[in-house]
Design an enzyme around this catalytic site. Structure first.
Site, PDB file in Angstrom:
ATOM      1  N   LYS A  79       0.847  -1.198   0.000  1.00 19.44           N
ATOM      2  CA  LYS A  79       0.000   0.000   0.000  1.00 19.44           C
ATOM      3  C   LYS A  79       0.882   1.248   0.000  1.00 19.44           C
ATOM      4  O   LYS A  79       2.014   1.194   0.476  1.00 19.44           O
ATOM      5  CB  LYS A  79      -0.845   0.018   1.286  1.00 19.44           C
ATOM      6  CG  LYS A  79      -2.019  -0.935   1.288  1.00 19.44           C
ATOM      7  CD  LYS A  79      -2.834  -0.766   2.565  1.00 19.44           C
ATOM      8  CE  LYS A  79      -3.990  -1.735   2.626  1.00 19.44           C
ATOM      9  NZ  LYS A  79      -5.020  -1.514   1.601  1.00 19.44           N
ATOM     10  N   ARG A  82     -10.393 -11.430   1.815  1.00 16.28           N
ATOM     11  CA  ARG A  82     -11.225 -12.497   1.243  1.00 16.28           C
ATOM     12  C   ARG A  82     -10.494 -13.836   1.278  1.00 16.28           C
ATOM     13  O   ARG A  82     -11.115 -14.882   1.366  1.00 16.28           O
ATOM     14  CB  ARG A  82     -11.651 -12.101  -0.185  1.00 16.28           C
ATOM     15  CG  ARG A  82     -10.533 -12.018  -1.160  1.00 16.28           C
ATOM     16  CD  ARG A  82     -10.896 -11.231  -2.418  1.00 16.28           C
ATOM     17  NE  ARG A  82     -10.913  -9.786  -2.174  1.00 16.28           N
ATOM     18  CZ  ARG A  82     -11.226  -8.885  -3.095  1.00 16.28           C
ATOM     19  NH1 ARG A  82     -11.562  -9.263  -4.314  1.00 16.28           N
ATOM     20  NH2 ARG A  82     -11.218  -7.598  -2.805  1.00 16.28           N
TER      21      ARG A  82
HETATM   22  N1  BES Z   1      -8.190  -3.637   4.242  1.00 13.79           N
HETATM   23  C1  BES Z   1      -8.363  -3.233   2.910  1.00 13.79           C
HETATM   24  C2  BES Z   1      -9.687  -2.490   2.670  1.00 13.79           C
HETATM   25  C3  BES Z   1      -9.847  -1.174   3.382  1.00 13.79           C
HETATM   26  C4  BES Z   1      -9.584   0.012   2.711  1.00 13.79           C
HETATM   27  C5  BES Z   1     -10.324  -1.129   4.658  1.00 13.79           C
HETATM   28  C6  BES Z   1      -9.765   1.213   3.366  1.00 13.79           C
HETATM   29  C7  BES Z   1     -10.519   0.072   5.306  1.00 13.79           C
HETATM   30  C8  BES Z   1     -10.237   1.249   4.651  1.00 13.79           C
HETATM   31  C9  BES Z   1      -8.343  -4.450   1.986  1.00 13.79           C
HETATM   32  O1  BES Z   1      -7.567  -5.512   2.404  1.00 13.79           O
HETATM   33  C10 BES Z   1      -7.810  -3.990   0.678  1.00 13.79           C
HETATM   34  O2  BES Z   1      -6.705  -3.530   0.644  1.00 13.79           O
HETATM   35  N2  BES Z   1      -8.606  -4.129  -0.374  1.00 13.79           N
HETATM   36  C11 BES Z   1      -8.226  -3.718  -1.670  1.00 13.79           C
HETATM   37  C12 BES Z   1      -8.681  -4.768  -2.650  1.00 13.79           C
HETATM   38  C13 BES Z   1      -8.134  -4.595  -4.029  1.00 13.79           C
HETATM   39  C14 BES Z   1      -6.646  -4.852  -4.039  1.00 13.79           C
HETATM   40  C15 BES Z   1      -8.836  -5.584  -4.940  1.00 13.79           C
HETATM   41  C16 BES Z   1      -8.882  -2.383  -1.965  1.00 13.79           C
HETATM   42  O3  BES Z   1     -10.022  -2.162  -1.541  1.00 13.79           O
HETATM   43  O4  BES Z   1      -8.243  -1.543  -2.579  1.00 13.79           O
HETATM   44 ZN    ZN Z   2      -5.517  -5.377   1.851  1.00 13.72          ZN
END
Ligand code: BES
Ligand code: ZN
Ligand code: ZN
Length: 492
Positions: free
Chosen positions: A269, A343
């Site tokens: 990230k 997931r």
């Molecule tokens: N934990 C994150 C989602 C999240 C984002 C929670 C902001 C709380 C605040 C999750 O694991 C994630 O990073 N999801 C990605 C998925 C994508 C790579 C398909 C996302 O939402 O960008």
């Molecule tokens: Zn994530």
């Protein structure tokens, strides 16, 4: 915060007094109306109309100083407003140096709930708003700590209020536990330490079992193991059981995403606000807190909570984009983005839950996608369900308590967007619909069980205050699910 119930005024120096709005004029309710008749005459000049959630503190030298609190138009008052009114009273007390205040609810009759429940909800709202996380503050601790320690509720129905407050008290304690877990820094909260915290729930009659990485390998939980592989802290699966219902009755199951820190892994990230990803275990905190609530209030229901705890880190051992992992269900996952890890851990947790406990319902909670924040912001959580009654019941429960949810579709046309050419399923969508395709992915691991996925990414950790919490951890989901259990599944 201590809550006590009394049937007459105490020696408190400040007393909160209800005021309703009638044709834009504020009217004091209850036995204190006579003594504050002169102040009532000044309300208009003080620009106080008794609107819902508004408060007015009037310093008084001869008796307890009143803190008038508005209920607005009584006819428009909803159940969820009660807790918010309690929170508003609490907020008005934060400028005081008092250790206790009273709230005079005598003669307050509302159509939304019985007097005892009204008292309990107002008390609950006040407590929820009083939360502070000061565990790691060493220098300014005393300065920052707010003074109020006790709220005395003055009511004609002390017995009814105490009885109703068993539930409010359970929710309050559980919410504080969930918020503490979410605030805890990830160097101290990791799968093993969180599992250790949850083992404490044994003290209140919950059966707690912890599955470690060796047992996971033996069971074939390749998905959760893959996500945890990049971390020096191995993953854990924690199972919590509360058996308050009839023997042999199928349990309600709650499954939580518990990523104690989500760096994104190899699909790292960006740095900005990455610290907030310590809240990525929010789903598991809420599931654990719900179990705590049910146990504390001795709910007449069989429930099982399963939380999948792992830390998502980049490392030489970490899982990578391109990897194919074998899940407990036997299905294989093609990993295209290691940041779509929630997931992946849930794949094993959901399969395990439906296979092991044959529950009547599974509800999973997960801070699953950033896309749900794009869709619903921080106001509502997204629900996805394979059954209409469940989705509708959750909607009703959420509207009542003010933890609102909005249903989004599941459909084969979305499901095919996660077909992989080299494995059974891919962990990202081919194109768009990020929250829906994440839910479609989960659906592949619940078999035929009646199920609802709640994406709480936007409501678990908010950038600004909500009515019942300061900014950051809310505890969203505890009241929603406790209400759902109580109203639709508990033997009365
Ligand atoms: N934990 C994150 C989602 C999240 C984002 C929670 C902001 C709380 C605040 C999750 O694991 C994630 O990073 N999801 C990605 C998925 C994508 C790579 C398909 C996302 O939402 O960008
Ligand atoms: Zn994530
Ligand atoms: Zn995550």
């Amino acid at each position: 915060m201590k809550i006590t119930f009394h049937n007459q005024m105490t020696d408190a120096h400040f007393v909160a007094i209800p005021v309703v709005e009638e044709n834009k004029i504020a009217k004091i309710v209850g036995p204190q109306a006579a003594s504050f008749k002169s102040v009532e005459g000044l309300f208009t000049r003080l620009n106080f109309q008794g609107k819902k959630g508004k408060t007015l503190l009037v310093p008084h030298t001869n008796s307890a100083s009143p803190i008038f609190f508005g209920l607005g138009d009584e006819k428009k008052l909803a159940f969820k407003d009660l807790a918010e009114i309690g929170a508003a009273i609490y907020r008005s007390s934060t400028s005081l140096k008092e250790k206790k205040i009273a709230i005079d609810l005598r003669e307050l009759k509302l159509s939304v709930a019985e007097a005892g429940v009204v008292a309990s909800e107002i008390a609950l709202g006040a407590i929820l708003r009083s939360y502070q996380y000061l565990t790691y503050i060493t220098k300014k601790h005393d300065e920052l700590k707010l003074a109020l320690e006790e709220i005395e509720i003055i009511t004609h129905d002390t017995e009814g209020s105490k009885k109703a407050f068993v539930r409010g008290d359970a929710i309050a304690k559980a919410t504080f536990m969930a918020r503490d877990l979410m605030c805890m820094p990830p160097n101290d909260l990791y799968p093993e330490s969180m599992a250790k915290e949850l083992l404490k729930l044994k003290d209140i009659g919950i059966d707690v079992e912890v599955i470690d990485e060796k047992q996971m390998a033996a069971e074939g939980m390749g998905a959760i193991l893959a996500v945890g592989r990049g971390s020096a802290r191995p993953p854990r699966l924690v199972i919590m059981k509360w058996n308050g219902g009839t023997k042999g009755e199928k349990p309600l199951a709650f499954v939580g995403k518990g990523i104690t820190f989500d760096t994104g892994g190899i699909s790292l990230k960006p740095g900005s606000k990455m610290d907030e990803m310590k809240m990525d275990m929010g789903g598991s905190a809420i599931v654990s807190a719900l179990m705590k609530t049910l146990a504390l209030r001795k709910a007449k229901v069989n429930a099982v909570g399963v939380v999948a705890l792992a830390e998502n880190m980049p490392d030489g051992a970490a899982y990578r984009p391109g990897d194919i992992v074998r899940t407990l269900s036997g299905q294989t996952i093609e990993v295209l983005n290691t940041d779509a890890e929630g997931r992946v851990v849930l794949a094993d947790a959901l399969w395990y839950t439906q296979d092991k406990f044959a529950p009547s319902h599974i509800i999973d909670l997960a801070t699953l996608t950033g896309a749900i924040i794009v869709a619903l912001g921080h106001e509502m959580a997204g629900t996805f369900s394979n059954e209409d009654t469940l989705a509708n019941d959750l909607f009703k429960a959420g509207e009542k308590v003010g933890e609102r949810v909005w249903r989004l579709p599941l459909d084969p046309s979305y499901n095919k967007l996660i077909d992989s050419t080299v494995a059974d399923v891919r962990n990202t969508s081919i194109a768009g619909a990020g929250s829906i395709t994440a839910a479609e992915f989960l659906q592949r691991f619940v078999n035929k069980t009646t199920w609802c996925h709640i994406d709480i990414a936007g409501v678990t950790w908010t950038p600004s205050d909500t009515p019942l919490s300061g900014k950051n951890p809310t505890g969203f989901g505890i009241r929603l699910l406790d209400e759902w259990v109580h109203r639709f599944h508990e033997s009365k």
